[in-house]
Write a protein that holds these residues in place. Sequence first.
Motif, PDB file in Angstrom:
ATOM      1  N   HIS A 188     -34.133 -10.829 -44.934  1.00  0.00           N
ATOM      2  CA  HIS A 188     -33.119 -10.027 -45.625  1.00  0.00           C
ATOM      3  C   HIS A 188     -32.049  -9.550 -44.636  1.00  0.00           C
ATOM      4  O   HIS A 188     -30.844  -9.642 -44.915  1.00  0.00           O
ATOM      5  N   THR A 192     -28.127 -10.613 -44.845  1.00  0.00           N
ATOM      6  CA  THR A 192     -27.043  -9.648 -45.052  1.00  0.00           C
ATOM      7  C   THR A 192     -26.229  -9.444 -43.780  1.00  0.00           C
ATOM      8  O   THR A 192     -25.422  -8.517 -43.700  1.00  0.00           O
ATOM      9  N   ARG A 195     -26.009  -5.953 -42.153  1.00  0.00           N
ATOM     10  CA  ARG A 195     -25.342  -4.799 -42.780  1.00  0.00           C
ATOM     11  C   ARG A 195     -26.334  -3.912 -43.526  1.00  0.00           C
ATOM     12  O   ARG A 195     -26.085  -2.747 -43.750  1.00  0.00           O
ATOM     13  N   ASP A 196     -27.466  -4.507 -43.968  1.00  0.00           N
ATOM     14  CA  ASP A 196     -28.470  -3.697 -44.656  1.00  0.00           C
ATOM     15  C   ASP A 196     -29.756  -3.709 -43.819  1.00  0.00           C
ATOM     16  O   ASP A 196     -30.626  -4.552 -44.008  1.00  0.00           O
ATOM     17  N   VAL A 198     -32.962  -3.061 -43.399  1.00  0.00           N
ATOM     18  CA  VAL A 198     -34.191  -2.552 -44.013  1.00  0.00           C
ATOM     19  C   VAL A 198     -35.289  -2.432 -42.957  1.00  0.00           C
ATOM     20  O   VAL A 198     -35.365  -3.225 -42.015  1.00  0.00           O
ATOM     21  N   SER A 224     -28.556  -2.001 -35.454  1.00  0.00           N
ATOM     22  CA  SER A 224     -27.568  -1.504 -36.411  1.00  0.00           C
ATOM     23  C   SER A 224     -26.791  -0.344 -35.794  1.00  0.00           C
ATOM     24  O   SER A 224     -25.589  -0.201 -36.048  1.00  0.00           O
TER      25      SER A 224
END
Length: 450
Positions: A188, A192, A195-196, A198, A224
């Motif tokens: 994921h 992305t 940008r996300d 998780v 991040s």
Amino acid sequence: MTLRRRLVVAISTLLVVVALAFAGVALVQRSYLVSQVDERLRVLSANTKALVAVSTRAEAGTGAAADLLTDVYVGIHKLNGTLNTVLAPDAEPGLVPVLLGNERDAGPVTRATTGGSGERVRLVEAPLAQRTVVVALSMGGVEAASRRLVIALALAWLAVAAITLLVSYWVDRLGLRPIARLTAAAEHVTATGGRDPVLVETDHPATEAGRLGAAFNAMVTTTSAGQEQLRRFVADASHELRTPLTTLRGYSSLYAQGGLVGEDQVADAMRRINAEAGRMGRIVDDLLDLTALSDGAALDLRPLELGEVLEDLAADLRVREPGRRVTVQRSGATGVLADSDRLRQALTALVANAVKYSDDGTPVTLSAEQRGPVVRVLVADRGRGIPPQELPRVFDRFYRVRDTGERGSGLGLAIVAAIVTAHRGRYGVDSVPGQGSTFWIELPGRPARP
Ligand code: ADP
């Protein structure tokens, strides 16, 4: 093949192999017990005449013969085809074995009886004059022992299966499932473009998967944060460069449209253009400095006396600002290993700020003192000070305290921080609004020469 599928295949194979092994054990044990029955049959039927005699006595319940042959069937097969029972087992007096037919010479065979109990016997025929003697032994003992063994092995197999399933459940819960979650999270994050960011749950931090998850979370958080920092940095840098650029563009289009009349106006525009270009140049130089320092540019470390550096800076300052009282205080050994140019650059920036953010004529104090293994340098002014809520951010890139009225780039203290960090030192500031600020840096002291 996934690890989970491999685990299922391995467990199924293990259970099948164990089941086959147990079945093998049961068969071998049964055939061993049957061979023992056959051996007894062989011994009993070796001398049929004696056997019939002993059997007759046993049937009559005489002495030792009755005790020895409690489970034996002996019958005489007459010429007319009838089978006369000579001796029947105590446990099954009605037991009558069926005849062998044409299997006579094939050795002992297993047969069901016609006695109504459906019991199975092992029997053999042996010749006696013109007749044949039928000797049979009940298979009840063999079958009961085999049944017990099969039940015991089945229970053992169930125990093995239960333990294996329990272990694989643990492996799945503590190892495979967290790894699957981690893989999904990593995919994921990749999909992305970061940008996300998780994070995965780490329910069991002591396990390998738990530690992997914690490491993943730390990596995602750091990455991040780094991306966010980079994004902010690029935005701030563009913003800072845009202001002088707008001024330059404004003057050039004013000139192109003939808006600058007379030599004075042109000269004034040129002076402003020059100032803004200089400002841009300084910002770009500062950015290059910061990049070089954060890339770990090699420092030229040499012995440096910080006390002497402060004396030099004070002397320069006294020349530039004759109205100020500039004091230098030194205590203890103030020698460090440092890149002289870089460290002078940092201290010069601190002294420049002390001057810039204080009124003319207010005193500036520079001190260098030995504090155990470190040397601490302080640059103190009696200027406007910094509000407490701004203190944590003054070393950030492009950060400027609002309403100072000064036009700095906000990179000066960031460069100081980068230089001190590159020297494995520490830095900070104490300040009281309206009373002044004291910026300090600490560097590891240089061991005294023997
Ligand atoms: P600038 O180019 O704006 O001086 P710096 O990184 O050197 O950028 O400083 C960041 C901010 O910290 C300044 O805008 C100023 O508000 C505050 N500051 C720095 N030094 C002092 C000082 N000696 N006294 C008061 N404020 C200071």
